[in-house]
Design a protein around this motif. Sequence first.
Motif, PDB file in Angstrom:
ATOM      1  N   LEU A 138       0.835  -1.180  -0.002  1.00 17.95           N
ATOM      2  CA  LEU A 138       0.103   0.157  -0.315  1.00 17.95           C
ATOM      3  C   LEU A 138       1.059   1.354   0.158  1.00 17.95           C
ATOM      4  CD1 LEU A 138      -2.808  -1.064   2.431  1.00 17.95           C
ATOM      5  CD2 LEU A 138      -2.891  -1.044   0.131  1.00 17.95           C
ATOM      6  N   THR A 139       1.817   1.375   0.904  1.00 22.45           N
ATOM      7  CA  THR A 139       2.660   2.785   0.739  1.00 22.45           C
ATOM      8  C   THR A 139       3.559   2.821  -0.511  1.00 22.45           C
ATOM      9  OG1 THR A 139       3.113   2.253   3.281  1.00 22.45           O
ATOM     10  CG2 THR A 139       4.627   3.613   1.981  1.00 22.45           C
ATOM     11  N   LYS A 140       3.779   1.559  -1.285  1.00 21.87           N
ATOM     12  CA  LYS A 140       4.377   2.003  -2.408  1.00 21.87           C
ATOM     13  C   LYS A 140       3.338   2.457  -3.757  1.00 21.87           C
ATOM     14  CE  LYS A 140       8.523  -1.350  -2.167  1.00 21.87           C
ATOM     15  NZ  LYS A 140       8.931  -2.589  -2.696  1.00 21.87           N
ATOM     16  N   ALA A 141       2.212   1.937  -3.416  1.00 22.57           N
ATOM     17  CA  ALA A 141       1.113   1.964  -4.311  1.00 22.57           C
ATOM     18  C   ALA A 141       0.938   3.570  -4.207  1.00 22.57           C
ATOM     19  CB  ALA A 141      -0.249   1.411  -3.736  1.00 22.57           C
ATOM     20  N   GLN A 142       0.648   4.034  -2.870  1.00 23.87           N
ATOM     21  CA  GLN A 142       0.550   5.350  -2.505  1.00 23.87           C
ATOM     22  C   GLN A 142       1.512   6.514  -3.247  1.00 23.87           C
ATOM     23  OE1 GLN A 142       2.137   7.404   0.115  1.00 23.87           O
ATOM     24  NE2 GLN A 142       0.857   9.385  -0.797  1.00 23.87           N
ATOM     25  N   HIS A 143       2.729   6.159  -3.267  1.00 25.99           N
ATOM     26  CA  HIS A 143       3.769   7.005  -3.794  1.00 25.99           C
ATOM     27  C   HIS A 143       3.552   7.030  -5.436  1.00 25.99           C
ATOM     28  CE1 HIS A 143       5.661   7.754  -0.046  1.00 25.99           C
ATOM     29  NE2 HIS A 143       6.081   6.445   0.188  1.00 25.99           N
ATOM     30  N   ALA A 144       3.040   5.826  -5.849  1.00 27.95           N
ATOM     31  CA  ALA A 144       3.228   5.547  -7.459  1.00 27.95           C
ATOM     32  C   ALA A 144       1.959   6.525  -7.934  1.00 27.95           C
ATOM     33  CB  ALA A 144       2.895   4.131  -7.750  1.00 27.95           C
ATOM     34  N   LEU A 145       0.675   6.469  -7.093  1.00 24.96           N
ATOM     35  CA  LEU A 145      -0.400   7.061  -7.699  1.00 24.96           C
ATOM     36  C   LEU A 145      -0.333   8.692  -7.058  1.00 24.96           C
ATOM     37  CD1 LEU A 145      -2.895   4.570  -6.263  1.00 24.96           C
ATOM     38  CD2 LEU A 145      -2.744   5.101  -8.723  1.00 24.96           C
ATOM     39  N   ALA A 146       0.503   9.089  -6.115  1.00 25.20           N
ATOM     40  CA  ALA A 146       0.689  10.313  -6.122  1.00 25.20           C
ATOM     41  C   ALA A 146       1.589  10.943  -7.189  1.00 25.20           C
ATOM     42  CB  ALA A 146       1.372  10.607  -4.848  1.00 25.20           C
ATOM     43  N   LYS A 147       2.698  10.191  -7.615  1.00 27.48           N
ATOM     44  CA  LYS A 147       3.268  10.610  -8.691  1.00 27.48           C
ATOM     45  C   LYS A 147       2.633  10.656  -9.899  1.00 27.48           C
ATOM     46  CE  LYS A 147       7.138  11.095 -11.071  1.00 27.48           C
ATOM     47  NZ  LYS A 147       8.191  12.569 -10.804  1.00 27.48           N
ATOM     48  N   ALA A 148       1.762   9.824 -10.287  1.00 29.13           N
ATOM     49  CA  ALA A 148       0.629   9.750 -11.614  1.00 29.13           C
ATOM     50  C   ALA A 148      -0.019  11.122 -11.437  1.00 29.13           C
ATOM     51  CB  ALA A 148      -0.192   8.508 -11.505  1.00 29.13           C
ATOM     52  N   ALA A 149      -0.813  11.393 -10.183  1.00 29.38           N
ATOM     53  CA  ALA A 149      -1.358  12.541  -9.968  1.00 29.38           C
ATOM     54  C   ALA A 149      -0.491  13.666 -10.311  1.00 29.38           C
ATOM     55  CB  ALA A 149      -2.148  12.399  -8.596  1.00 29.38           C
ATOM     56  N   GLN A 150       0.608  13.708  -9.902  1.00 27.31           N
ATOM     57  CA  GLN A 150       1.562  15.048  -9.970  1.00 27.31           C
ATOM     58  C   GLN A 150       1.663  15.374 -11.727  1.00 27.31           C
ATOM     59  OE1 GLN A 150       5.400  14.602  -8.754  1.00 27.31           O
ATOM     60  NE2 GLN A 150       6.050  16.541  -9.116  1.00 27.31           N
ATOM     61  N   LEU A 151       1.588  14.168 -12.504  1.00 25.10           N
ATOM     62  CA  LEU A 151       1.919  14.480 -13.815  1.00 25.10           C
ATOM     63  C   LEU A 151       0.581  14.464 -14.655  1.00 25.10           C
ATOM     64  CD1 LEU A 151       4.387  11.139 -14.211  1.00 25.10           C
ATOM     65  CD2 LEU A 151       4.929  13.513 -14.543  1.00 25.10           C
ATOM     66  N   SER A 152      -0.400  14.181 -14.057  1.00 26.17           N
ATOM     67  CA  SER A 152      -1.714  14.315 -14.637  1.00 26.17           C
ATOM     68  C   SER A 152      -2.739  14.906 -13.545  1.00 26.17           C
ATOM     69  CB  SER A 152      -2.307  12.720 -15.010  1.00 26.17           C
ATOM     70  OG  SER A 152      -3.341  13.122 -16.065  1.00 26.17           O
ATOM     71  N   PRO A 153      -2.764  15.871 -13.251  1.00 25.34           N
ATOM     72  CA  PRO A 153      -3.649  16.455 -12.207  1.00 25.34           C
ATOM     73  C   PRO A 153      -5.083  16.519 -12.365  1.00 25.34           C
ATOM     74  CG  PRO A 153      -2.180  18.056 -13.229  1.00 25.34           C
ATOM     75  CD  PRO A 153      -1.636  16.992 -13.653  1.00 25.34           C
ATOM     76  N   SER A 154      -5.492  16.361 -13.463  1.00 26.02           N
ATOM     77  CA  SER A 154      -6.958  16.569 -13.714  1.00 26.02           C
ATOM     78  C   SER A 154      -7.533  15.259 -14.118  1.00 26.02           C
ATOM     79  CB  SER A 154      -6.993  17.415 -14.979  1.00 26.02           C
ATOM     80  OG  SER A 154      -6.489  17.121 -16.167  1.00 26.02           O
ATOM     81  N   ASP A 155      -6.871  14.096 -13.802  1.00 26.58           N
ATOM     82  CA  ASP A 155      -7.380  12.735 -14.225  1.00 26.58           C
ATOM     83  C   ASP A 155      -8.301  12.135 -12.983  1.00 26.58           C
ATOM     84  OD1 ASP A 155      -7.508  10.041 -14.694  1.00 26.58           O
ATOM     85  OD2 ASP A 155      -6.013   9.931 -15.941  1.00 26.58           O
ATOM     86  N   PRO A 156      -9.439  12.050 -13.284  1.00 24.25           N
ATOM     87  CA  PRO A 156     -10.267  11.674 -12.042  1.00 24.25           C
ATOM     88  C   PRO A 156      -9.970  10.098 -11.454  1.00 24.25           C
ATOM     89  CG  PRO A 156     -11.721  11.769 -14.111  1.00 24.25           C
ATOM     90  CD  PRO A 156     -10.347  12.082 -14.297  1.00 24.25           C
TER      91      PRO A 156
END
Length: 634
Positions: free
Chosen positions: A112-130
């Motif tokens: 889960l911790t690794k997943a949270q980091h990966a998804l936070a990175k994805a959100a940073q790259l694509s901040p409008s992706d729901p």
Amino acid sequence: MAKLSVDKTLSKAKTLAKRGEIAAARDLYTQILQSFPKNKRAQDGLASLKSGPNATSITPALDQKIRHYISLLSAGQNAAIVAQIPSLLKQHSKIAVLWNIYGVALRASGELTKAQHALAKAAQLSPSDPDIYNNLGLTLHDLERQREALSAYETSLKHRPQDAEVLNNYANTLKSIGRFEKAIEFFEKSLALKPSYAKAHFNLGNAYKEMGQLDEAVDAYQAALALDPKFVESINNLGTVYKTQGKVDNAVEAYNAALKANPVFASAHNNLGNVLKDQGKIDDAKEAYHKALAIDPHHAEAHRNLSSLIKYKEGDAQIKTVADLLETPNLPTSERCSLHFTYAKMQEDLGQTKDAFDHYVKGGQLRMSLLGYDITQDKQLFEAIKATAPSIKENAPTLYKARATHSPIFILGMPRSGTTLVEQIISCHSQVHGAGELTLLARHGHALRNGQEAATAPAILQLRNAYLEDLEKLSQGKPFVTDKMPQNFLFIALILTALPEAKIIHTRRDPAATCWSNFKHYFSANGIGYSYGLSETAEYYNLYKNLMMFWEDMFPDRIYHLDYDSLTQDQEKETRNLIAHLGLDWEEACLHPQRNTRSVATASQQQVRQKVYQGSSQSWKKFEAYLGDVFEGL
């Protein structure tokens, strides 16, 4: 291709592009241009794929790999993704869709911790992706970082407000922090958009169950099952509601149906064990718990339930299993909490009182945290009850019937003060049905009790009629019915005003013994948050004691006080006095409560299946060395 179809295809392509699914978006734009070569929106969309933030480094070869990983994700091959994608991310660290796929696979693999980091990175790259924010919210929820999860869902809904799945997930997190009414509002919004969403019906049922609105919970679970008859979690939870309602046969039927649909469903075995335990079928209950643990050795609740039926000795294999589980990193808080209470019981059986005490404390701290309990809430509640009580008493309705067809007998007091034993004694009588811990007063009268609704005579009469109507359904034709919800001591003004024919039996026990027994027990109900801290338990006891004195002043001689220790020391005398007070003819069966075969769903279920015995109020003293002065002044 019709205009409506073109518009829908363009919209879908745009969504895919936002997710970073470039190849799929390109295919859709190409399809449109094959039929309508001059379609400007398709031309612009296709051009944007070559220049957009998710596509700057996407080559046809990378496109193919992304499609491959999406297919692996759909097939549930998460381990392969987790193993393979990191090397790709070293070359393409700016591609949001890769981080999103990686995060989803990590979450599914329990990292889960690794997943949270990966998804936070994805959100940073694509901040409008729901979709990325929805996946991030799910992961934060799993990490029990609920406030952050809510924020992630809110961002997702900002970009796509009509998403039934995100609304459901948002509501589920609201439910997990106790905001049940708000959660129900969002579950209903989700279902308004997607009435066929079985999971949202199921989650709505869970919210109603937590609020004690059991009929509504049944309706929601049945709605889920109408859509998906093999939804075993819904069948299982339906059984749990039936058990709470006292419909034991229905509960057993539901659990067996769940196990027929999925024989290796550990939770259904565990819950079937609970029903068997309530019925006094101890060997069958142990077998059910063992089946649950054979399927899922990590099932913390099954470990805790089994521990209540066993007197542990050195070398019992389950002791090491539970100890090892407590060393597991990233264990959900609710499971760790159950395991601390289980291990505390084991250590107490072994005579290791210091270890037992330490684990009771740790388990209690986690449970209190999960419930979000603060004793200030109860202090305010007690003051509100006292402030409202005079207006309730002054507005007694005019009653045209001398007494109800089925007269209630309320057995109340602090939990663990002997209420279960007293109900067993009274329900041995041929004229009495023991209905157990009913939530009827809380359901029909909490707003009146708290002063949130004006205590007018019509409102009190409405409470009376609603309560008696529900009581009749539970009476099994007996003229007297016991309601053994201990916390009904909070409703005494309403009881004696709306139901003047009712009898109130107030059980009392040694204060220190009562408080210790509250503290060491894990209560499945959520409304006993004070019990998980020693100082909070002592403080709550004093609130209760003060309120009982308040009731005695307001309603002198209307409450029968029964001392538990006196009952165990002179059983026949106290039992005869009790039965006489209730206006019932004497029956010898009342001296043998251990022979009562009714289902008992409280923490005292094992004790009341034994002959009445003395000494239980002294068992707390073996922990006295660790208590300090916490019980002074009770």
